[in-house]
Design an enzyme around this catalytic site. Structure first.
Site, PDB file in Angstrom:
ATOM      1  CD  GLU A   1      -7.754  12.484   3.816  1.00 39.22           C
ATOM      2  OE1 GLU A   1      -7.144  13.363   2.935  1.00 39.22           O
ATOM      3  OE2 GLU A   1      -8.010  11.430   3.462  1.00 39.22           O
TER       4      GLU A   1
ATOM      5  CD  GLU B   1      -6.281   4.780   4.345  1.00 42.90           C
ATOM      6  OE1 GLU B   1      -5.805   4.000   3.602  1.00 42.90           O
ATOM      7  OE2 GLU B   1      -5.913   5.557   5.325  1.00 42.90           O
TER       8      GLU B   1
ATOM      9  NE  ARG C   1      -8.315   6.747   9.035  1.00 42.65           N
ATOM     10  CZ  ARG C   1      -7.745   6.553   7.941  1.00 42.65           C
ATOM     11  NH1 ARG C   1      -6.325   6.199   8.194  1.00 42.65           N
ATOM     12  NH2 ARG C   1      -8.211   6.762   6.984  1.00 42.65           N
TER      13      ARG C   1
ATOM     14  CG  ASP D   1      -2.049   1.068   1.074  1.00 43.70           C
ATOM     15  OD1 ASP D   1      -2.375   1.498  -0.093  1.00 43.70           O
ATOM     16  OD2 ASP D   1      -2.696   1.549   2.123  1.00 43.70           O
TER      17      ASP D   1
ATOM     18  CE  LYS E   1      -3.934   2.097   7.285  1.00 39.54           C
ATOM     19  NZ  LYS E   1      -4.681   3.197   6.279  1.00 39.54           N
TER      20      LYS E   1
ATOM     21  CD  GLN F   1      -3.439   4.574  10.610  1.00 46.23           C
ATOM     22  OE1 GLN F   1      -5.038   4.598  10.245  1.00 46.23           O
ATOM     23  NE2 GLN F   1      -2.795   5.006   9.591  1.00 46.23           N
TER      24      GLN F   1
ATOM     25  CG  HIS G   1      -4.402  10.369   2.233  1.00 44.31           C
ATOM     26  ND1 HIS G   1      -5.560  10.330   3.143  1.00 44.31           N
ATOM     27  CD2 HIS G   1      -3.384   9.731   2.848  1.00 44.31           C
ATOM     28  CE1 HIS G   1      -5.254   9.374   4.115  1.00 44.31           C
ATOM     29  NE2 HIS G   1      -3.894   8.760   3.868  1.00 44.31           N
TER      30      HIS G   1
ATOM     31  CG  ASP H   1      -5.839   0.373   3.167  1.00 51.48           C
ATOM     32  OD1 ASP H   1      -6.031  -0.803   3.929  1.00 51.48           O
ATOM     33  OD2 ASP H   1      -4.969   1.137   3.715  1.00 51.48           O
TER      34      ASP H   1
ATOM     35  CD  GLU I   1      -5.391   3.060  -0.574  1.00 50.26           C
ATOM     36  OE1 GLU I   1      -4.640   2.213  -1.148  1.00 50.26           O
ATOM     37  OE2 GLU I   1      -5.385   3.061   0.931  1.00 50.26           O
TER      38      GLU I   1
END
Ligand code: MN
Length: 468
Positions: free
Chosen positions: A400, A225, A263, A150, A279, A266, A157, A259, A227
């Site tokens: 975001e 996410e 959070r 990844d 993840k 993380q 971002h 993905d 992607e």
């Protein structure tokens, strides 16, 4: 048969040829709908199973609302037209030889087009050759993903997230020199439509009491996410780097990637080695690989770096990459809560962006990934990193989208992580992050004047309650 170039690299027209003719139509009527993702100009690869296949699976090409069964095409002797076909399993043969994917594109257009002998015999004997997509179950399109990497290629971002965690130092000094990436987990990559349980794990001690021990329990900040994924075709030998000039000849095609990211897990675990359990519990991919050939009309120059940005090192630079290393792909994220589903309300769109804003191209990622001799393998997945654009409504994750900070304010106006505006759903429900029962649906498509619209289908997944 028209003579076709056997090189893997795009010709003088950037790989655009008669297979992209917008006037081509198919006898499969649903492929002629101007809004379909799957006209005869697209023909993405998929792996599927159905009741008729009795537990086995087959490899096919999506056309309109149907799938052309390539195994059946082979059984009927039609693959004799393929010079590069060696009779091995389609998934493996295709990935190993980008030239074969071009030949199959030609063969499939001959079978599914409006004129010619092959088309009329296929049309007359379509039973078994053409399967209604709604009667199939789609699987991972490359059968198996040996390795997953990844990246972090969107500067928007990286700047947004960096501003939240390091307000004075959003972009780290390596960002404009290296396509930043990490090795992900391939075993938990699942096809679109798969649900998964909210992960459980450790979280950091509260900011108010840093000396307290870590928390433990279901993730509270569940995120997605958006992607794009690059599926590797031909691999490289260990110790033999892929040059940027050759990079695209190793790419079979693209798909959508979600993905999923926890959070809070993380935040606690990512220092110093990067993401791990935040993840690796699930990554969803869309069920079709849109080939590099199909994408030819939608190639655009790589992101134009401001003159004040450093030039990438020579191994990350080529004229071809600068001129057409980018892709014009529109991306949307939609959400449907359990309550919305119960009330039969359509999913609501959370964001709309474009893949054109990526700071690094897939060719640069491939060249960087292998510059030390690392070997890529057929079916490997390289994901782009969250795709965020310059505007708030083009941000590719909830962390975001709901963030009120201005990444370009210097110094940032807000205390990191504190100012958020929840998204209001049509039911009145509010979301700062994902709730149990939420379904996230990602879509991607390409449009250009003078060409047929093509799309990637959906990348869909539902968050189930944690198993506690
Ligand atoms: Mn990611």
């Amino acid at each position: 048969m028209t003579t076709r170039g056997n090189t893997n690299l795009p010709g003088p027209n950037g790989g655009i040829d008669e297979t992209h003719d917008p006037n081509l139509r198919s006898w499969v009527e649903s492929a002629n709908d101007p809004n379909t993702d799957f006209p005869i100009q697209n023909l993405p690869f998929c792996a599927f199973t159905s009741d008729d296949l009795e537990g086995t699976w087959s490899f096919g090409l999506r056309i309109g609302e149907s799938i052309l069964d390539l195994e059946e095409v082979h059984r009927r002797g039609l693959t004799k037209a393929l010079k590069l076909w060696n009779g091995s399993h389609f998934a493996h043969a295709m990935l190993n030889d980008v030239g074969l994917s071009k030949e199959i594109r030609w063969l499939a257009q001959s079978l599914l087009g409006h004129s010619g002998k092959l088309a009329s015999s296929a049309r007359n004997a379509q039973a078994g050759l053409l399967i209604n997509a709604s009667q199939t179950q789609l699987m991972l399109p490359m059968d198996r993903v040996p390795n997953y990497t990844d990246f972090y290629a969107s500067i928007h971002h990286a700047t947004n997230v960096g501003s939240m965690f390091r307000p004075d130092n959003a972009l780290l000094p390596n960002y404009k020199h290296i396509p930043i990436g990490y090795h992900g987990r391939a075993s938990s990559i699942v096809p679109s439509g798969t649900s998964f349980h909210r992960p459980v794990g450790q979280t950091s001690p509260p900011d108010s009491d840093p000396s307290a021990g870590p928390g433990f329990g279901p993730c509270k900040l569940m995120d997605y996410e958006l992607e794009m994924g690059c599926v590797i075709g031909r691999g490289n030998d260990l110790g033999s780097p892929i040059s940027i000039a050759d990079a695209e000849s190793h790419i079979f095609g693209l798909c959508i990637v979600n993905d999923w990211s926890a959070r809070d897990l993380q935040k606690w675990e990512y220092v110093p080695l990067g993401p791990f359990l935040a993840k690796n519990f699930a990554t969803t991919i869309s069920p079709y690989i849109v080939t590099m050939e199909a994408l030819a009309p939608f190639r655009i120059p790589a992101y134009e770096r401001p003159a004040t940005d450093p030039r990438p090192l020579p191994y990350l630079t080529s004229d071809a990459n600068t001129a057409r290393g980018g892709f014009d792909i529109t991306l949307e994220v939609h959400l449907q809560s359990a309550e919305m589903a119960k009330r039969s309300m359509a999913p609501v769109r959370l964001s709309k962006g474009n893949f054109r804003h990526m700071y690094w191209t897939f060719a640069q990622m491939v060249a960087h990934h292998t510059v030390n001799g690392c070997n890529l393998q057929p079916g490997d997945l390289l994901a782009s990193g969250t795709i965020s654009g310059p505007t708030r409504d083009s941000r590719g994750s909830m962390i975001e989208l709901t963030w009120d900070g201005d990444p370009f304010a210097n110094p940032p106006k807000l205390v990191p992580g504190t100012q958020r505006t929840p998204i209001e759903l049509p039911t009145g429900e509010k979301r700062t992050f994902l709730a149990d029962g939420d379904t996230v649906i990602m879509k991607a498509y390409c449009e250009r004047e003078g060409f047929r619209r093509i799309g990637f289908g959906e990348c869909r997944g539902t968050v189930l309650p944690a198993r506690v």
